[in-house]
Design a protein around this motif. Structure first.
Motif, mmCIF file in Angstrom:
data_model
loop_
_atom_site.group_PDB
_atom_site.id
_atom_site.type_symbol
_atom_site.label_atom_id
_atom_site.label_comp_id
_atom_site.label_asym_id
_atom_site.label_seq_id
_atom_site.Cartn_x
_atom_site.Cartn_y
_atom_site.Cartn_z
ATOM 1 N N ARG A 43 -7.590 2.115 -4.297
ATOM 2 C CA ARG A 43 -8.284 0.899 -4.710
ATOM 3 C C ARG A 43 -7.716 -0.302 -3.943
ATOM 4 O O ARG A 43 -8.462 -1.163 -3.471
ATOM 5 C CB ARG A 43 -8.141 0.702 -6.225
ATOM 6 N N PHE A 44 -6.388 -0.324 -3.791
ATOM 7 C CA PHE A 44 -5.763 -1.423 -3.059
ATOM 8 C C PHE A 44 -6.252 -1.429 -1.603
ATOM 9 O O PHE A 44 -6.511 -2.489 -1.024
ATOM 10 C CB PHE A 44 -4.232 -1.262 -3.096
ATOM 11 N N LEU A 55 2.485 1.764 -3.432
ATOM 12 C CA LEU A 55 1.501 2.294 -4.395
ATOM 13 C C LEU A 55 1.199 3.762 -4.109
ATOM 14 O O LEU A 55 1.061 4.580 -5.030
ATOM 15 C CB LEU A 55 0.195 1.484 -4.306
ATOM 16 N N GLU A 99 -9.447 7.637 -8.166
ATOM 17 C CA GLU A 99 -8.712 7.057 -9.284
ATOM 18 C C GLU A 99 -7.387 6.388 -8.934
ATOM 19 O O GLU A 99 -6.845 5.648 -9.759
ATOM 20 C CB GLU A 99 -8.449 8.154 -10.339
ATOM 21 N N SER A 100 -6.851 6.637 -7.767
ATOM 22 C CA SER A 100 -5.508 6.097 -7.485
ATOM 23 C C SER A 100 -5.564 4.594 -7.233
ATOM 24 O O SER A 100 -6.529 4.067 -6.681
ATOM 25 C CB SER A 100 -4.899 6.803 -6.277
ATOM 26 N N SER A 101 -4.514 3.933 -7.644
ATOM 27 C CA SER A 101 -4.434 2.488 -7.405
ATOM 28 C C SER A 101 -4.220 2.201 -5.922
ATOM 29 O O SER A 101 -4.611 1.149 -5.415
ATOM 30 C CB SER A 101 -3.319 1.875 -8.255
ATOM 31 N N TYR A 122 0.836 -1.209 0.000
ATOM 32 C CA TYR A 122 0.000 0.000 0.000
ATOM 33 C C TYR A 122 0.871 1.259 0.000
ATOM 34 O O TYR A 122 0.623 2.209 -0.749
ATOM 35 C CB TYR A 122 -0.924 -0.010 1.221
ATOM 36 N N ASP A 135 1.588 6.906 -6.646
ATOM 37 C CA ASP A 135 0.403 7.709 -7.014
ATOM 38 C C ASP A 135 0.558 9.164 -6.588
ATOM 39 O O ASP A 135 0.137 10.081 -7.303
ATOM 40 C CB ASP A 135 -0.860 7.121 -6.367
#
Lengths: 311, 371
Positions: A96-97, A27, A91-93, A24, A31
């Motif tokens: 989402r993670f 990522l 929108e960020s991965s 996390y 981002d």
């Protein structure tokens, strides 16, 4: 005013499995550099006390943290505006993670150790200080589990999320002040929702806490945008007073300060942690627990929770 | 101290009056209640400060038979008789007199249509509170509340919330220690004159803890008690040890003392799935220590390390709003015309029944212990 000291036994590993947490953070760094660093155009004074004076700075993920010379609050400046943060959330991965992997992965432990006690805290404190409250509105909490837990207690007629401009008896702001660009707008909105008489429940990570004071820029849990503002105890009091709130509870019932510093030292013995703290952390379990209890009782832990009433 | 003049005088100023069957009852039409204080000693001065702070009340006058004490009232009308205060037109009175005078003052005020807030204890005996309740029943428009202010202490409020939530199961038992060491002027206090007070430390201070036992745990049907009078030598007890038991199997025990050289307040509530401890008590002197509540959850038998030393949560309190919350509740009952649900005359009757039963048991004499 009251102050809570809590003894419980859980570890950071229960709440955030290390492998998932590492991913996390990786990522998030990617981002943030891509989405937020280019958008960071807002130069702000201290969001707590409004002082422009800066004592020190350091960088995380391409953004700059400033330490307020007046109240000690740590904050990102320049920073992205809230619409930029909204886009990041959508929108960020990394986000989402969090939603799809990290939160479900630690769900059971979080529910038992964090979510359920927090729900009971809101409901019990409301029964103590505002019996007859009917509507509880949450502002900005990323997860619905807290709201579900409060609703499940059955005290309120309605528990709603992000109810813009709706009147409420109680509002909850769970770590939302930490990651909001315009904190004044956030608290002004909460105050307006409550009208003449109401309660606000606020949780936040506090820079005046032991682990953050020890680890400072090396603290793993201080990074943007989750911690855009890391208030000190004094800073949070100043901010909330400015918006017409008075604390009826101010507690730092953190469990993990000592464990976090000990784990960080184990991973990297070269960290600039004072000799006395190293000695303390090498002592027996009961010594470390008693020290954590001392941190709680003296508002020196980095997890803060506050109940505010309108004045 | 001189006797209180409790001769009845009809009120000359009332907002609206209506026939209630026997007496006239004042109905309040304004948002601010005109309040009088009857008895301007220690408690009277405390109540005055609360009335002065309250947005719902304005002080209309005080009643005090002692001219020197009366002079302390300053810029508000000060009367030597309750009748004169009632005649001046008040909506409510705070009865802060020594126990011997409280019942008559309550009865006179209610008969005149005034709402009554009376300090604990509600007189000296069960018959006193029964007489007060008869006067209450005869004046159905008036509100009557008693000063069991401990119910409004922050630790007790939190304890009540937790118990009522049912989260920790039902109450199994209660244990209370409440004691003091005497204090300035203790030997000369009217509280230690049986004719004026009606009882010793149990009636004066222990009654708060007995009230809390009922408030948190419900009623008790059986009472056992020992009393001692071994240190101060008054004609009333300086220590009382009370054991209560209910038909549902719940027990409670109280040590009420005037020989605790360290002032102590501690209430333990034992529930099926945990325990609460309220200890320390916010007070003007701070002598009972910082008020706090400890919440612990039972370690269950199937846990690997059930060592009887569970994790606890401790809440510390720094602000005593009990006096203000209590009076706000009384004022709200009057202004909103709702029944008195907390510290009602029934609560006062029930706790006085416990006190009287305790004294009766204590004075019946102990059975010999088996040897």
């Amino acid at each position: 005013m009251k102050n809570i000291v809590i003894f419980d036994d859980y570890s950071e590993k229960d709440l955030k499995p290390p492998a998932l947490l590492r991913e996390y953070v990786e990522l998030t760094e990617r981002d943030v550099r891509e989405m937020l660093v280019p958008a960071a155009a807002l130069r702000v004074p201290c969001p707590a006390c409004l002082s422009p004076d800066v004592a020190s700075t350091f960088e995380k993920f391409g953004l700059t943290y400033a330490e307020c010379a007046s109240c000690g609050t740590l904050y990102v400046t320049p920073r992205p505006c809230d619409s930029g943060l909204d886009r990041y959330d959508r929108e960020s991965s990394a986000r989402r993670f969090w939603r799809e992997e990290l939160a479900p992965g630690s769900g059971a432990a979080r529910r038992e150790k964090i979510v359920k006690p927090r729900g009971e805290w809101v409901v019990d404190s409301t029964r103590e200080h505002l019996p007859g409250a009917k509507l509880c509105a949450d502002i900005g909490t990323a997860q619905s589990t807290y709201i579900d837990e409060i609703a499940a207690e059955g005290l309120f007629d309605r528990v709603v999320r992000d109810a813009l401009f709706e009147r409420a008896d109680v509002v909850t702001l769970f770590e939302v002040a930490d990651r909001t660009s315009d904190v004044d707008a956030l608290f002004a909105r909460a105050r307006a929702m409550l009208g003449e008489r109401g309660l606000a429940f606020v949780t936040a990570i506090l820079v005046s806490g032991f682990d953050l004071q020890m680890l400072w820029d090396r603290a793993d849990n201080i990074f943007p945008p989750d911690r855009l503002n890391v208030f000190s105890v004094d800073g949070l009091k100043t901010l909330t007073a400015r918006h017409g709130f008075e604390p009826i509870e101010f507690s730092t019932p953190g469990i993990l300060d000592v464990e976090i510093v000990a784990a960080a030292l184990e991973r990297d013995p070269s960290l600039p942690v004072p000799r006395w703290a190293r000695y303390l952390l090498s002592r027996e379990e009961h010594t470390r627990r008693d020290f954590q209890r001392f941190l709680q009782s003296e508002l020196l832990s980095s997890y803060g929770r506050v109940v505010l009433t309108t004045v | 101290m001189g006797a209180f003049d409790i001769a009845f005088r009809a009120p000359v100023e009332c907002s609206i009056t209506e026939q209630s069957g026997r007496d006239e009852v004042t109905q309040v039409v304004g948002r601010v209640l005109r309040a009088g204080i009857v008895g301007y000693g220690y408690m009277g001065e405390i109540r005055r400060a609360v009335v002065d702070r309250s947005p719902d009340l304005e002080l209309a006058g005080v009643v005090e038979p002692d001219a020197a004490v009366r002079a302390r009232a300053g810029d508000v009308p000060a009367f030597s008789s309750l009748g004169d205060l009632l005649a001046s037109g008040v909506d409510a009175v705070f009865v802060c007199t020594p126990n011997r005078f409280s019942p008559d003052a309550c009865v006179e005020a209610m008969a005149a249509g005034a709402h009554v807030f009376c300090e604990k204890p509600p007189g000296r005996s069960v018959s006193d509170i029964e007489r007060i309740r008869e006067a209450e029943a005869a004046s159905p428009g008036v509100k009557l509340m008693f000063g069991f202010n401990h119910r409004f202490h922050p630790g007790i409020i939190k304890a009540k919330v937790i118990v009522d939530s049912g989260r920790m199961g039902r109450v199994i038992g209660l244990r209370g220690v409440y004691g003091k060491s005497g204090g300035v002027g203790f030997k000369a206090s009217w509280r230690n004159d049986k004719d004026v007070s009606g009882g010793g430390i149990l009636l004066d201070q222990g009654i708060h803890m007995l009230d809390l036992f009922r408030y948190v745990g419900g009623d008790f049907e059986r009472v056992k008690c020992f009393v001692d009078n071994t240190f101060w030598g008054f004609d009333i007890e300086d220590n009382a040890y009370v054991v209560l038991h209910s038909d549902s199997g719940r027990s409670a025990m109280l040590h009420s003392s005037a020989t605790l050289w360290k002032h102590t307040f501690r209430l333990d509530v034992i529930l099926e799935e945990g325990y609460l401890v309220v200890d320390g008590l916010l007070s003007k002197s701070g002598s009972y220590g910082r008020e706090r509540i400890v919440v612990g959850k039972r370690q269950f038998e199937d846990e690997a390390e059930a060592v009887g030393n569970p994790a606890e949560e401790v809440t510390y309190f720094d602000r005593d709003q009990s006096w203000d919350l209590e009076v706000a509740e009384f004022a709200a009952c009057v202004l909103e015309d709702r029944p008195v649900a907390v510290s009602s005359s029934l609560d006062a009757l029930r706790v006085m029944e416990i006190v009287e039963a305790a004294y009766a048991d204590a004075h019946a004499g102990p059975r010999e212990a088996a040897r």
